[in-house]
Design an enzyme around this catalytic site. Structure first.
Site, PDB file in Angstrom:
ATOM      1  N   LYS A  11      -2.028 -20.014  -4.626  1.00 37.74           N
ATOM      2  CA  LYS A  11      -2.033 -18.697  -3.976  1.00 37.74           C
ATOM      3  C   LYS A  11      -1.416 -18.731  -2.566  1.00 37.74           C
ATOM      4  O   LYS A  11      -1.211 -19.812  -1.989  1.00 37.74           O
ATOM      5  CB  LYS A  11      -3.481 -18.185  -3.925  1.00 37.74           C
ATOM      6  CG  LYS A  11      -4.067 -17.889  -5.313  1.00 37.74           C
ATOM      7  CD  LYS A  11      -5.457 -17.262  -5.204  1.00 37.74           C
ATOM      8  CE  LYS A  11      -6.027 -16.914  -6.568  1.00 37.74           C
ATOM      9  NZ  LYS A  11      -7.370 -16.270  -6.468  1.00 37.74           N
ATOM     10  N   TYR A  51      -3.558  -8.631 -12.440  1.00 41.50           N
ATOM     11  CA  TYR A  51      -4.993  -8.495 -12.163  1.00 41.50           C
ATOM     12  C   TYR A  51      -5.570  -7.175 -12.685  1.00 41.50           C
ATOM     13  O   TYR A  51      -6.637  -6.753 -12.233  1.00 41.50           O
ATOM     14  CB  TYR A  51      -5.253  -8.627 -10.662  1.00 41.50           C
ATOM     15  CG  TYR A  51      -5.324 -10.057 -10.165  1.00 41.50           C
ATOM     16  CD1 TYR A  51      -6.266 -10.956 -10.677  1.00 41.50           C
ATOM     17  CD2 TYR A  51      -4.470 -10.517  -9.172  1.00 41.50           C
ATOM     18  CE1 TYR A  51      -6.342 -12.264 -10.224  1.00 41.50           C
ATOM     19  CE2 TYR A  51      -4.538 -11.832  -8.702  1.00 41.50           C
ATOM     20  CZ  TYR A  51      -5.486 -12.694  -9.242  1.00 41.50           C
ATOM     21  OH  TYR A  51      -5.566 -13.983  -8.782  1.00 41.50           O
ATOM     22  N   ASN A 114      -8.717 -18.142  -1.982  1.00 41.75           N
ATOM     23  CA  ASN A 114      -9.358 -19.339  -2.530  1.00 41.75           C
ATOM     24  C   ASN A 114      -8.374 -20.273  -3.215  1.00 41.75           C
ATOM     25  O   ASN A 114      -8.730 -21.028  -4.120  1.00 41.75           O
ATOM     26  CB  ASN A 114     -10.537 -18.953  -3.437  1.00 41.75           C
ATOM     27  CG  ASN A 114     -10.107 -18.063  -4.591  1.00 41.75           C
ATOM     28  OD1 ASN A 114      -8.924 -17.798  -4.762  1.00 41.75           O
ATOM     29  ND2 ASN A 114     -11.066 -17.620  -5.380  1.00 41.75           N
ATOM     30  N   HIS A 117      -5.580 -19.874  -8.737  1.00 37.71           N
ATOM     31  CA  HIS A 117      -6.028 -19.105  -9.905  1.00 37.71           C
ATOM     32  C   HIS A 117      -5.989 -20.024 -11.111  1.00 37.71           C
ATOM     33  O   HIS A 117      -5.109 -20.872 -11.215  1.00 37.71           O
ATOM     34  CB  HIS A 117      -5.089 -17.913 -10.174  1.00 37.71           C
ATOM     35  CG  HIS A 117      -5.284 -17.319 -11.545  1.00 37.71           C
ATOM     36  ND1 HIS A 117      -6.235 -16.358 -11.793  1.00 37.71           N
ATOM     37  CD2 HIS A 117      -4.691 -17.600 -12.748  1.00 37.71           C
ATOM     38  CE1 HIS A 117      -6.211 -16.065 -13.091  1.00 37.71           C
ATOM     39  NE2 HIS A 117      -5.283 -16.798 -13.687  1.00 37.71           N
ATOM     40  N   GLU A 128      -1.368 -14.874 -19.863  1.00 35.12           N
ATOM     41  CA  GLU A 128      -0.916 -15.087 -18.488  1.00 35.12           C
ATOM     42  C   GLU A 128       0.366 -15.928 -18.438  1.00 35.12           C
ATOM     43  O   GLU A 128       1.265 -15.661 -17.622  1.00 35.12           O
ATOM     44  CB  GLU A 128      -2.038 -15.734 -17.671  1.00 35.12           C
ATOM     45  CG  GLU A 128      -3.209 -14.765 -17.477  1.00 35.12           C
ATOM     46  CD  GLU A 128      -4.428 -15.387 -16.809  1.00 35.12           C
ATOM     47  OE1 GLU A 128      -5.414 -14.648 -16.608  1.00 35.12           O
ATOM     48  OE2 GLU A 128      -4.407 -16.590 -16.479  1.00 35.12           O
TER      49      GLU A 128
HETATM   50  P1  ADP Z   1     -11.794 -16.636 -10.521  1.00 38.32           P
HETATM   51  O1  ADP Z   1     -10.469 -16.676  -9.758  1.00 38.32           O
HETATM   52  O2  ADP Z   1     -12.696 -17.764 -10.106  1.00 38.32           O
HETATM   53  O3  ADP Z   1     -11.603 -16.557 -12.017  1.00 38.32           O
HETATM   54  P2  ADP Z   1     -12.456 -13.795 -10.586  1.00 38.32           P
HETATM   55  O4  ADP Z   1     -11.638 -13.714 -11.828  1.00 38.32           O
HETATM   56  O5  ADP Z   1     -13.851 -13.246 -10.636  1.00 38.32           O
HETATM   57  O6  ADP Z   1     -12.557 -15.308 -10.056  1.00 38.32           O
HETATM   58  O7  ADP Z   1     -11.711 -13.032  -9.395  1.00 38.32           O
HETATM   59  C1  ADP Z   1     -10.304 -13.083  -9.281  1.00 38.32           C
HETATM   60  C2  ADP Z   1      -9.964 -13.292  -7.827  1.00 38.32           C
HETATM   61  O8  ADP Z   1     -10.388 -12.155  -7.073  1.00 38.32           O
HETATM   62  C3  ADP Z   1     -10.670 -14.471  -7.142  1.00 38.32           C
HETATM   63  O9  ADP Z   1     -10.059 -15.725  -7.381  1.00 38.32           O
HETATM   64  C4  ADP Z   1     -10.562 -14.071  -5.686  1.00 38.32           C
HETATM   65  O10 ADP Z   1      -9.265 -14.318  -5.148  1.00 38.32           O
HETATM   66  C5  ADP Z   1     -10.788 -12.566  -5.769  1.00 38.32           C
HETATM   67  N1  ADP Z   1     -12.201 -12.207  -5.607  1.00 38.32           N
HETATM   68  C6  ADP Z   1     -13.220 -12.407  -6.484  1.00 38.32           C
HETATM   69  N2  ADP Z   1     -14.380 -11.952  -6.015  1.00 38.32           N
HETATM   70  C7  ADP Z   1     -14.123 -11.430  -4.784  1.00 38.32           C
HETATM   71  C8  ADP Z   1     -14.905 -10.777  -3.778  1.00 38.32           C
HETATM   72  N3  ADP Z   1     -16.214 -10.571  -3.936  1.00 38.32           N
HETATM   73  N4  ADP Z   1     -14.274 -10.381  -2.652  1.00 38.32           N
HETATM   74  C9  ADP Z   1     -12.940 -10.564  -2.478  1.00 38.32           C
HETATM   75  N5  ADP Z   1     -12.143 -11.155  -3.389  1.00 38.32           N
HETATM   76  C10 ADP Z   1     -12.712 -11.591  -4.526  1.00 38.32           C
HETATM   77 MG    MG Z   2     -10.730 -15.052 -13.141  1.00 36.36          MG
END
Ligand code: ADP
Ligand code: MG
Length: 140
Positions: A11, A51, A114, A117, A128
């Site tokens: 990212k 997304y 974070n 992905h 994807e």
């Molecule tokens: P993951 O990436 O671990 O699969 P999710 O699919 O739930 O997590 O969420 C997609 C992405 O959205 C996350 O990697 C993160 O970048 C963002 N995200 C998730 N939860 C939050 C939140 N509470 N606040 C801000 N951004 C979030």
């Molecule tokens: Mg996810």
């Protein structure tokens, strides 16, 4: 355990800090092989489409803004049980909850920024991968 594929994104928070190699090294050390990779700057339309599953979530707009804030590296990873293997080395979504030695514990800045992905199922991995790659760009 079968050799499968998953989809990864390094990212913008990670590319900005010049961590493409460091993150990829952790993926490789976890037993994943990079079989396709390209650095792109996603359009807003691409990020919204990618997304779309999250479009009702309160953070959707900020997430899209973040994902187009700089370049990303999209990758296809191959390995035994690749989806789970990748999720394990990524760590929990919120770096505060991520286990020691995971990519997010080591490098993530926040629950949003974070660093990586990873697909959450074989079915979504296929969707994807097809979103960003033609089959002839994937060389195992
Ligand atoms: P993951 O990436 O671990 O699969 P999710 O699919 O739930 O997590 O969420 C997609 C992405 O959205 C996350 O990697 C993160 O970048 C963002 N995200 C998730 N939860 C939050 C939140 N509470 N606040 C801000 N951004 C979030
Ligand atoms: Mg996810």
């Amino acid at each position: 355990m079968a050799v499968t594929r998953t989809f990864s994104i390094i990212k913008p928070d990670a590319t900005r800090r010049n961590l493409t190699g460091a993150v990829t090294k952790m993926l490789e050390e976890a037993g994943l092989r990079v079989v396709a990779s390209k650095r792109i700057h996603m359009t807003r339309e691409q990020a919204e489409g990618f997304y779309a599953v999250h479009k009702e979530r309160p953070f959707f707009g900020e997430l899209v803004d973040f994902m187009i804030s700089g370049p990303v590296v999209v990758q296809v990873l191959e390995g035994e049980d690749a989806v789970k293997r990748n999720r394990d080395v990524m760590g929990a979504t919120n770096p505060a909850d991520a286990a020691e030695g995971t990519i997010r514990k080591t490098y993530a800045e926040s629950i949003e920024a974070n660093s990586v992905h990873g697909s959450d199922s074989d079915e979504n991995a296929a969707i994807e991968i097809a979103f960003f790659f033609n089959e002839d760009e994937i060389v195992g």
